[in-house]
Enzyme design. Structure first.
Site, short mmCIF file in Angstrom:
data_model
loop_
_atom_site.label_atom_id
_atom_site.label_comp_id
_atom_site.label_asym_id
_atom_site.label_seq_id
_atom_site.Cartn_x
_atom_site.Cartn_y
_atom_site.Cartn_z
N SER A 1 0.87 -1.18 0.00
CA SER A 1 0.00 0.00 0.00
C SER A 1 0.90 1.22 0.00
O SER A 1 2.03 1.18 0.52
CB SER A 1 -0.87 0.02 1.25
OG SER A 1 -1.48 1.29 1.40
N TYR B 1 -1.30 -1.40 10.44
CA TYR B 1 -1.49 -1.68 9.01
C TYR B 1 -0.39 -1.02 8.19
O TYR B 1 0.25 -1.66 7.35
CB TYR B 1 -2.86 -1.20 8.56
CG TYR B 1 -3.12 -1.38 7.08
CD1 TYR B 1 -3.54 -2.60 6.57
CD2 TYR B 1 -2.92 -0.33 6.17
CE1 TYR B 1 -3.78 -2.78 5.21
CE2 TYR B 1 -3.15 -0.49 4.81
CZ TYR B 1 -3.57 -1.72 4.34
OH TYR B 1 -3.79 -1.89 2.99
#
Ligand code: NAP
Length: 249
Positions: free
Chosen positions: A148, A172
């Site tokens: 990401s 995350y």
């Protein structure tokens, strides 16, 4: 051994039951790759595969919970038995396990950090390690790690970057930084082989992970994974890309 291995590439996409993974399976199969749609829930994987088979695509379901070593071993054995090789591995499965009511990075529980790293990092390493012997049996395998932009430390530390204020899900974000680092290390190990290993950012995509919010649709979100899965011999290895652009680490 399956006919699918005769002449056509074989791909496996983890987390293929929905979202970006499902669409990645569809687009790889549309390009002629025999694609294994991996899901931790057998029924969900079969249902998803049937949908794509209904579109006339070369897709088959495989059960794979990437956090379960026995499940990884079983999937590797099944691929070995059916195909004897694996051309493409897309490590797509991922989670956000954080407490979204925590308003500061320091409030996230260690349990959330562990759960996130178990799926997003340790399971990716374990799956890749188990499948590497099969990838090495393919002529020029590709490994795609779905990271990401939120894993970019360069962008997180740049006040001018669009993600500078996106600090709400630290476990995350850090898990994706770790995926990036793992990508660099594995690409280095495999630098003198035909195998290419790249990290990708799919974009901010309208999936369940974002409760349907996002800037781009799912087909566009799958494009970078597919591009890196099919990248030619002149393409990058150890890269971090989004729709053809290189991202800063
Ligand atoms: P999603 O819609 O939430 O789908 C996640 C997929 O991962 C599901 O198929 C899920 O399976 C699977 N999964 C979760 N844990 C698993 C496990 N232990 N074993 C096997 N499969 C597991 O997410 P998405 O938005 O498509 O995200 C796909 C990837 O892109 C993730 O790595 C995510 O971090 C990354 N990403 C997404 C965005 C975005 O904007 N959406 C942005 C940047 C990066 P079940 O159906 O069984 O739950």
């Amino acid at each position: 051994m399956s006919n699918a291995s005769n002449g056509s590439k074989v791909a496996l996409v983890t987390g293929g039951t929905r979202g970006i993974g499902f669409e990645t399976v569809r687009q790889l199969a549309q390009s002629g790759v025999h694609t294994l749609l991996a899901g931790r829930d057998r029924n969900k994987a079969v249902d998803a595969a049937l949908k794509l088979q209904g579109e006339g695509l070369p897709v088959e379901a495989i059960t794979l919970d990437i956090t379960d070593p026995a499940s990884i071993d079983a999937a590797a054995s099944e691929i070995e038995r059916k195909f004897g090789k694996l051309d493409i591995l897309v490590n797509n499965a991922g989670i956000i396990a954080e407490d979204r009511t925590a308003t500061r990075p320091s409030q996230q529980s260690v349990a959330a950090w562990r759960e996130t790293f178990d799926t997003n990092v340790f399971a990716v390493v374990a799956t890749t390690q188990a499948l590497l012997p099969l990838l090495q049996k393919a002529p020029a395998a590709r490994i795609v790690n779905v990271s990401s932009i939120l894993g970019s430390l360069a962008l997180h530390t740049d006040p001018a970057s669009p993600i500078y204020d996106f600090k709400a899900v630290p476990a995350y974000n850090a898990s994706k930084s770790a995926v990036n680092s793992w990508t660099v290390h594995l690409a280095y190990e495999l630098r003198d082989t035909p195998i290419k290993v790249n990290a990708v950012h799919p974009g901010y995509v309208k999936t369940d992970m974002n409760a349907g919010e996002g800037e781009i649709d799912v087909p566009t979100g799958a494009k970078t994974s597919v591009a890196m899965a099919l990248v030619g011999a002149d393409g990058p290895s150890g890269g971090y890309v989004y729709l053809g652009e290189t991202l800063p680490w």
